[in-house]
Design a protein around this motif. Sequence first.
Motif, PDB file in Angstrom:
ATOM      1  N   ASP A   1      50.953  21.299 -41.756  1.00  0.00           N
ATOM      2  CA  ASP A   1      51.660  20.134 -40.674  1.00  0.00           C
ATOM      3  C   ASP A   1      52.747  21.099 -39.908  1.00  0.00           C
TER       4      ASP A   1
ATOM      5  N   ASP B   1      53.914  16.549 -50.062  1.00  0.00           N
ATOM      6  CA  ASP B   1      53.706  15.169 -49.178  1.00  0.00           C
ATOM      7  C   ASP B   1      52.077  14.683 -48.742  1.00  0.00           C
ATOM      8  N   ARG B   2      51.552  15.755 -48.491  1.00  0.00           N
ATOM      9  CA  ARG B   2      50.128  15.362 -48.183  1.00  0.00           C
ATOM     10  C   ARG B   2      49.360  14.608 -49.335  1.00  0.00           C
TER      11      ARG B   2
ATOM     12  N   THR C   1      50.899  10.098 -37.987  1.00  0.00           N
ATOM     13  CA  THR C   1      50.701  10.568 -39.588  1.00  0.00           C
ATOM     14  C   THR C   1      49.148  10.816 -39.599  1.00  0.00           C
TER      15      THR C   1
ATOM     16  N   PHE D   1      55.018  17.920 -42.874  1.00  0.00           N
ATOM     17  CA  PHE D   1      54.552  17.278 -44.119  1.00  0.00           C
ATOM     18  C   PHE D   1      54.248  18.623 -45.083  1.00  0.00           C
TER      19      PHE D   1
END
Length: 250
Positions: free
Chosen positions: A61, A69-70, A199, A65
């Motif tokens: 990302d 985070d993902r 997002t 991210f």
Amino acid sequence: MNAEITPSIPTQSTNMRLIKWALRIYFMLAVVILLPLLSARLVMTPLFLQFEYHRPDFPEDTYGFTLEDRLNIAPYALEYLLNDADISYLGDLTFPDSPRQLFNANELRHMEDVKIVTRWAFWILTIGGIGSLALIGILWRNGELRKSIRAGIFSGAIFTISLIFAIVIAVIVAWDTFFTLFHTLLFESGTWQFLYSDTLIRLFPEKFWFDASLTIGIMTTIFALILLAITWHYGNIGIWIKVIFRRPTS
């Protein structure tokens, strides 16, 4: 005096032929519809998320991210599609380092649409699966009906493999066209396209959907081959093949 003409009454054999024809058509369609839905349900798991995000060729990302985070955020989107919560389940989420909403209004609206499609799909899977197993359990003792069930499953497996083969070629050769057509058929125009900075795209880029489509296709083909092998071995087709290729006895 003219003889009275009575209307013809369907014979028992005619009714049996209609029942066998209906069973064959039903189980053929059941295989074609339920196998891809079953595969899609199996893909919608945290395990597939782990598999995808840890692939070395999965795109990073560029907006910030991390892998962690993902892995922390994506399961919320998955769980929302499978649970009974309203859209606030996603709407109340914020960025890890900011009080700003994680999903914007367009993304939330799309997820509501996806949840509707998902629920319908899995209702069909559940009711169709239970109904098919119940029919098999009830009718299996009848030899003639059993042959129709086997023939329907065999035909459905053949058709499913052919269909998946064609779809996989379309995915590989013309992914953009396939992706656009799929969303156009299921969602209102303009509700499923987002910015790269949104997002949903950061969590689920096109690579994710490409891999998911191929995985569903592979799993569906495997399930169809299993059904094909079972019906081939126990059905009339397998018997005839054995007779044709049986070695003559001396």
